[in-house]
Design a protein around this motif. Structure first.
Motif, PDB file in Angstrom:
ATOM      1  N   LEU A  53       3.141   0.493  -6.272  1.00 22.75           N
ATOM      2  CA  LEU A  53       2.283   1.639  -5.542  1.00 22.75           C
ATOM      3  C   LEU A  53       2.812   1.615  -4.250  1.00 22.75           C
ATOM      4  O   LEU A  53       2.790   0.482  -3.464  1.00 22.75           O
ATOM      5  CB  LEU A  53       0.759   1.550  -5.594  1.00 22.75           C
ATOM      6  CG  LEU A  53      -0.058   2.017  -7.197  1.00 22.75           C
ATOM      7  CD1 LEU A  53       0.784   1.160  -8.334  1.00 22.75           C
ATOM      8  CD2 LEU A  53      -1.365   1.792  -6.938  1.00 22.75           C
ATOM      9  N   GLY A  54       3.051   2.745  -3.558  1.00 17.07           N
ATOM     10  CA  GLY A  54       3.955   2.858  -2.421  1.00 17.07           C
ATOM     11  C   GLY A  54       4.979   2.396  -2.252  1.00 17.07           C
ATOM     12  O   GLY A  54       5.675   1.961  -1.476  1.00 17.07           O
ATOM     13  N   ALA A  55       5.807   3.115  -3.511  1.00 15.44           N
ATOM     14  CA  ALA A  55       7.237   2.542  -3.726  1.00 15.44           C
ATOM     15  C   ALA A  55       8.250   3.199  -2.954  1.00 15.44           C
ATOM     16  O   ALA A  55       9.284   2.754  -2.740  1.00 15.44           O
ATOM     17  CB  ALA A  55       7.517   2.874  -5.476  1.00 15.44           C
ATOM     18  N   SER A  56       7.703   4.173  -2.197  1.00 10.51           N
ATOM     19  CA  SER A  56       8.725   4.894  -1.272  1.00 10.51           C
ATOM     20  C   SER A  56       8.647   4.392   0.063  1.00 10.51           C
ATOM     21  O   SER A  56       9.598   5.161   1.055  1.00 10.51           O
ATOM     22  CB  SER A  56       8.360   6.368  -1.312  1.00 10.51           C
ATOM     23  OG  SER A  56       7.198   6.836  -1.073  1.00 10.51           O
ATOM     24  N   GLY A  57       7.766   3.510   0.494  1.00 11.06           N
ATOM     25  CA  GLY A  57       7.598   3.050   1.787  1.00 11.06           C
ATOM     26  C   GLY A  57       8.737   1.912   1.880  1.00 11.06           C
ATOM     27  O   GLY A  57       9.474   1.573   1.122  1.00 11.06           O
ATOM     28  N   ARG A  58       8.561   1.521   3.287  1.00 11.63           N
ATOM     29  CA  ARG A  58       9.486   0.434   3.596  1.00 11.63           C
ATOM     30  C   ARG A  58       9.264  -0.871   2.751  1.00 11.63           C
ATOM     31  O   ARG A  58      10.215  -1.317   2.222  1.00 11.63           O
ATOM     32  CB  ARG A  58       9.243   0.271   5.216  1.00 11.63           C
ATOM     33  CG  ARG A  58       9.717   1.210   6.179  1.00 11.63           C
ATOM     34  CD  ARG A  58       9.635   0.968   7.388  1.00 11.63           C
ATOM     35  NE  ARG A  58       8.019   0.837   7.877  1.00 11.63           N
ATOM     36  CZ  ARG A  58       7.435   1.512   8.518  1.00 11.63           C
ATOM     37  NH1 ARG A  58       7.916   2.872   8.340  1.00 11.63           N
ATOM     38  NH2 ARG A  58       6.153   1.346   8.503  1.00 11.63           N
ATOM     39  N   MET A  59       7.864  -1.278   2.664  1.00  5.70           N
ATOM     40  CA  MET A  59       7.729  -2.514   2.028  1.00  5.70           C
ATOM     41  C   MET A  59       7.822  -2.204   0.168  1.00  5.70           C
ATOM     42  O   MET A  59       8.539  -2.856  -0.254  1.00  5.70           O
ATOM     43  CB  MET A  59       6.373  -3.158   2.091  1.00  5.70           C
ATOM     44  CG  MET A  59       6.494  -3.911   3.548  1.00  5.70           C
ATOM     45  SD  MET A  59       6.945  -5.424   3.034  1.00  5.70           S
ATOM     46  CE  MET A  59       5.652  -6.081   2.099  1.00  5.70           C
ATOM     47  N   GLY A  60       7.459  -0.932  -0.094  1.00  2.00           N
ATOM     48  CA  GLY A  60       7.252  -0.567  -1.359  1.00  2.00           C
ATOM     49  C   GLY A  60       9.010  -0.736  -1.868  1.00  2.00           C
ATOM     50  O   GLY A  60       8.966  -1.110  -3.226  1.00  2.00           O
ATOM     51  N   SER A  72      12.314 -10.753   3.462  1.00  4.35           N
ATOM     52  CA  SER A  72      11.616 -12.104   3.572  1.00  4.35           C
ATOM     53  C   SER A  72      10.164 -12.157   2.990  1.00  4.35           C
ATOM     54  O   SER A  72       9.628 -13.168   2.768  1.00  4.35           O
ATOM     55  CB  SER A  72      11.274 -12.555   5.164  1.00  4.35           C
ATOM     56  OG  SER A  72      10.551 -11.484   5.896  1.00  4.35           O
ATOM     57  N   PHE A  73       9.588 -11.049   2.653  1.00  8.86           N
ATOM     58  CA  PHE A  73       8.179 -10.803   2.104  1.00  8.86           C
ATOM     59  C   PHE A  73       8.303 -10.892   0.717  1.00  8.86           C
ATOM     60  O   PHE A  73       7.274 -11.110  -0.125  1.00  8.86           O
ATOM     61  CB  PHE A  73       7.427  -9.549   2.579  1.00  8.86           C
ATOM     62  CG  PHE A  73       7.276  -9.389   3.959  1.00  8.86           C
ATOM     63  CD1 PHE A  73       6.700 -10.205   4.739  1.00  8.86           C
ATOM     64  CD2 PHE A  73       7.883  -8.328   4.688  1.00  8.86           C
ATOM     65  CE1 PHE A  73       6.665 -10.155   6.076  1.00  8.86           C
ATOM     66  CE2 PHE A  73       7.750  -8.139   5.839  1.00  8.86           C
ATOM     67  CZ  PHE A  73       7.335  -8.919   6.728  1.00  8.86           C
ATOM     68  N   MET A  74       9.424 -10.599  -0.149  1.00 10.82           N
ATOM     69  CA  MET A  74       9.788 -10.581  -1.365  1.00 10.82           C
ATOM     70  C   MET A  74       9.575 -11.829  -2.321  1.00 10.82           C
ATOM     71  O   MET A  74       8.962 -11.746  -3.336  1.00 10.82           O
ATOM     72  CB  MET A  74      10.857  -9.971  -1.812  1.00 10.82           C
ATOM     73  CG  MET A  74      11.036  -8.432  -1.521  1.00 10.82           C
ATOM     74  SD  MET A  74       9.825  -7.379  -1.924  1.00 10.82           S
ATOM     75  CE  MET A  74       8.887  -7.018  -0.163  1.00 10.82           C
ATOM     76  N   PRO A  75       9.731 -12.716  -1.797  1.00 10.16           N
ATOM     77  CA  PRO A  75       9.276 -14.166  -2.528  1.00 10.16           C
ATOM     78  C   PRO A  75       8.218 -14.432  -2.684  1.00 10.16           C
ATOM     79  O   PRO A  75       7.408 -14.906  -3.800  1.00 10.16           O
ATOM     80  CB  PRO A  75       9.999 -15.429  -1.826  1.00 10.16           C
ATOM     81  CG  PRO A  75      11.353 -14.808  -0.994  1.00 10.16           C
ATOM     82  CD  PRO A  75      11.049 -13.492  -0.681  1.00 10.16           C
ATOM     83  N   GLY A  76       7.355 -14.022  -1.758  1.00  8.06           N
ATOM     84  CA  GLY A  76       5.975 -14.203  -1.778  1.00  8.06           C
ATOM     85  C   GLY A  76       5.437 -12.981  -2.606  1.00  8.06           C
ATOM     86  O   GLY A  76       4.156 -13.607  -3.587  1.00  8.06           O
ATOM     87  N   VAL A  77       5.653 -11.993  -2.739  1.00  7.66           N
ATOM     88  CA  VAL A  77       5.391 -10.804  -3.675  1.00  7.66           C
ATOM     89  C   VAL A  77       5.552 -11.288  -5.230  1.00  7.66           C
ATOM     90  O   VAL A  77       4.655 -11.388  -6.108  1.00  7.66           O
ATOM     91  CB  VAL A  77       6.110  -9.593  -3.519  1.00  7.66           C
ATOM     92  CG1 VAL A  77       5.676  -8.668  -4.748  1.00  7.66           C
ATOM     93  CG2 VAL A  77       5.694  -9.127  -2.077  1.00  7.66           C
ATOM     94  N   LEU A  78       6.770 -11.974  -5.455  1.00  6.78           N
ATOM     95  CA  LEU A  78       7.107 -12.321  -6.760  1.00  6.78           C
ATOM     96  C   LEU A  78       6.335 -13.734  -7.035  1.00  6.78           C
ATOM     97  O   LEU A  78       5.578 -13.909  -8.349  1.00  6.78           O
ATOM     98  CB  LEU A  78       8.503 -12.735  -6.930  1.00  6.78           C
ATOM     99  CG  LEU A  78       9.361 -11.459  -6.631  1.00  6.78           C
ATOM    100  CD1 LEU A  78      10.970 -12.080  -6.818  1.00  6.78           C
ATOM    101  CD2 LEU A  78       9.285 -10.488  -7.533  1.00  6.78           C
ATOM    102  N   LEU A  79       5.749 -14.310  -6.189  1.00  3.91           N
ATOM    103  CA  LEU A  79       5.062 -15.674  -6.618  1.00  3.91           C
ATOM    104  C   LEU A  79       3.572 -15.153  -7.040  1.00  3.91           C
ATOM    105  O   LEU A  79       2.984 -15.702  -7.760  1.00  3.91           O
ATOM    106  CB  LEU A  79       5.024 -16.516  -5.114  1.00  3.91           C
ATOM    107  CG  LEU A  79       3.931 -17.800  -5.361  1.00  3.91           C
ATOM    108  CD1 LEU A  79       4.341 -18.541  -6.464  1.00  3.91           C
ATOM    109  CD2 LEU A  79       3.871 -18.430  -3.990  1.00  3.91           C
TER     110      LEU A  79
END
Length: 257
Positions: A15-22, A227-234
């Motif tokens: 959710l928020g897929a079009s944003g910078r983080m999404g 740099s945030f993605m390893p934490g998202v996947l964890l």
């Protein structure tokens, strides 16, 4: 849409897929082993997509005004949620815990920061804060960030304050009698937090600790949202095994502190 179609893959909606983080999360999930991106939900899209696509996990990277409704929808439909959106104050967290009590099989992670280095830096700062007379936080972000202080800075200050209270350490000494409004920053549980918004920055935080004759600085820098993605996947890989509410990615790490 899916890169991985095996039956055992986690079925993830972003959710928020079009944003910078999404958009980073969409790419990370598509490239991750054992995950299948089943929905990339934008601001005008219906949450029914999560049901229609059979999502088992949700990543919420939206905006503070939408995140509470999104997570409530996920919990009510048995979807595990990994949440990076800010705005989760104590009142909202309490309401979420009450909601989860009726859906005890669902796991929710509310993470102010997904960068593993940032999580470690906050944990180290909390541990160290009890040994120093003075403690302050400076957070520095890009100028499009909508909240100040950052959720990470607030969480760090809360952890530091709790550590200092437990050790019987009082507020930092401060003889200021005259000041312009905001000159000493925001105060989060006796910890002063200062926010910088500057073009060219991504996400940065420095904790300053001082006692007579010495200073300790604990700093973390994210130069890219990757740099945030390893934490998202964890978070996605762990959340189903941790039913109920976990506040902070440190709850999924064995820090030994």
């Amino acid at each position: 849409m899916a890169e991985h179609d095996d039956d055992d893959a986690l079925r993830v909606a972003v959710l928020g897929a079009s944003g910078r983080m999404g958009s980073e999360a969409v790419t990370a999930v598509q490239q991750a082993a054992g995950m299948q991106l089943v929905a990339a939900v934008g601001s005008g899209d219906s949450l029914q997509q999560l049901i229609e696509t059979g999502a088992t996990h949700m990543v919420d990277l939206t905006v503070p005004d939408a995140t509470e409704e999104n997570v409530r929808f996920a919990v009510e439909h048995g979807i595990h949620a990994v949440v990076g959106t800010t705005g989760w104050d104590s009142e909202r967290l309490t309401a979420l815990e009450q909601k989860l009590a009726a859906h005890s099989e669902v796991g929710v992670l509310i993470a102010p920061n997904f960068a593993l280095g940032a999580v470690l830096a906050s944990a180290f700062a909390a541990k160290a804060a009890q040994y120093f007379e003075s403690a302050e936080v400076i957070e520095l972000h890009h100028p499009k960030k909508v909240d100040a202080p950052s959720g990470t800075a607030v969480r760090t200050a809360e952890l530091m304050a709790a550590s200092r209270r437990a050790a019987g350490v009082g507020p930092s000494p401060d003889a200021t009698q005259k000041q312009l409004d905001g000159a000493r920053g925001a105060t989060v549980e006796d910890i002063h937090v200062h926010s910088v918004r500057l073009r060219g920055l991504v996400a940065h935080q420095e904790v300053l600790l001082g006692s007579t004759g010495e200073q300790l600085s604990i700093r973390h820098d994210s130069f890219d949202r990757a740099s945030f993605m390893p934490g998202v996947l964890l978070g996605l890989r762990t959340v189903a095994a941790r039913p109920g509410l976990t506040h902070g990615l440190d709850g999924y790490l064995d820090l030994g502190l």
